[in-house]
Design a protein around this motif. Structure first.
Motif, PDB file in Angstrom:
ATOM      1  N   LEU A  82       0.869  -1.176   0.000  1.00  0.00           N
ATOM      2  CA  LEU A  82       0.000   0.000   0.000  1.00  0.00           C
ATOM      3  C   LEU A  82       0.906   1.226   0.000  1.00  0.00           C
ATOM      4  N   GLU A  83       1.256   1.678  -1.198  1.00  0.00           N
ATOM      5  CA  GLU A  83       2.238   2.747  -1.377  1.00  0.00           C
ATOM      6  C   GLU A  83       1.852   4.026  -0.639  1.00  0.00           C
ATOM      7  N   ARG A  84       0.597   4.423  -0.779  1.00  0.00           N
ATOM      8  CA  ARG A  84       0.158   5.695  -0.213  1.00  0.00           C
ATOM      9  C   ARG A  84       0.289   5.718   1.304  1.00  0.00           C
ATOM     10  N   LEU A  85       0.116   4.561   1.941  1.00  0.00           N
ATOM     11  CA  LEU A  85       0.219   4.468   3.397  1.00  0.00           C
ATOM     12  C   LEU A  85       1.621   4.078   3.860  1.00  0.00           C
ATOM     13  N   SER A  86       2.499   3.771   2.908  1.00  0.00           N
ATOM     14  CA  SER A  86       3.869   3.340   3.207  1.00  0.00           C
ATOM     15  C   SER A  86       3.911   2.107   4.099  1.00  0.00           C
ATOM     16  N   VAL A  87       3.006   1.172   3.826  1.00  0.00           N
ATOM     17  CA  VAL A  87       3.005  -0.109   4.539  1.00  0.00           C
ATOM     18  C   VAL A  87       2.852  -1.228   3.530  1.00  0.00           C
ATOM     19  N   TRP A  88       3.183  -2.428   3.952  1.00  0.00           N
ATOM     20  CA  TRP A  88       2.909  -3.604   3.151  1.00  0.00           C
ATOM     21  C   TRP A  88       2.404  -4.699   4.065  1.00  0.00           C
ATOM     22  N   LEU A  89       1.641  -5.616   3.476  1.00  0.00           N
ATOM     23  CA  LEU A  89       0.989  -6.677   4.221  1.00  0.00           C
ATOM     24  C   LEU A  89       1.455  -8.024   3.709  1.00  0.00           C
ATOM     25  N   SER A  90       1.515  -8.987   4.612  1.00  0.00           N
ATOM     26  CA  SER A  90       1.834 -10.361   4.232  1.00  0.00           C
ATOM     27  C   SER A  90       0.768 -11.268   4.818  1.00  0.00           C
ATOM     28  N   GLY A  91       0.403 -12.275   4.043  1.00  0.00           N
ATOM     29  CA  GLY A  91      -0.632 -13.196   4.492  1.00  0.00           C
ATOM     30  C   GLY A  91      -0.181 -14.640   4.384  1.00  0.00           C
ATOM     31  N   GLY A  92      -0.553 -15.412   5.338  1.00  0.00           N
ATOM     32  CA  GLY A  92      -0.291 -16.851   5.405  1.00  0.00           C
ATOM     33  C   GLY A  92      -1.202 -17.371   6.497  1.00  0.00           C
TER      34      GLY A  92
END
Length: 146
Positions: free
Chosen positions: A130-140
């Protein structure tokens, strides 16, 4: 040996014979470098893309020439997810996840691994930036925000 094939669209002719669709793409080049199944392709910029898969490798390719530009080694098992992340000033990094329960951040220009997050509880199966929020998510087994 698994290969990456580049196709380019040729003519707009759509059908031949009895409603049988005509393949409107021509294989231009087979790119060799992976030794197992390629599962992911991601665009880095207008001139480069990366491929990743079951051999644990990430290869960076030139779109124009098909030349292998970088070989990113570091995961001990198959790649399960890959994404790009913009780091500002037009610089793009790659994030990879693997069955070896680690995440890696890569510099596609040099092929260097910039950062590794290891000993995760489970294998990461998907990534979202999520570029605009400067975060990224990982799922498992778990959904994590980074």
């Amino acid at each position: 040996m698994s290969n990456v094939t580049i196709f380019y669209e040729k003519s707009p002719v759509l059908c031949i014979g009895e409603e049988q669709p005509k393949n409107c793409f021509t294989e231009l080049q087979v790119l060799k470098g992976h030794f197992d199944i390629v599962r992911f392709l991601v665009q880095i910029d207008d001139f480069r893309f990366a491929s990743a898969g079951d051999d644990g490798l990430v290869l960076v390719w030139s779109v124009e020439t098909g030349e292998r530009l970088q070989e990113l080694r570091g995961h001990s098992q198959q790649i399960t997810a890959i994404s790009t992340v913009s780091c500002g000033d037009g610089f793009t990094s790659l994030i990879t996840a693997s069955s070896d329960r680690s995440l890696s951040l890569w510099d596609p220009d040099t092929g260097n691994r910039v950062q590794t997050i290891s000993d995760l509880q489970s294998s990461v199966k998907c990534l979202l930036v999520l570029e605009r929020l400067s975060v990224w998510l990982s799922g498992g087994e778990e959904l994590c925000v980074w």
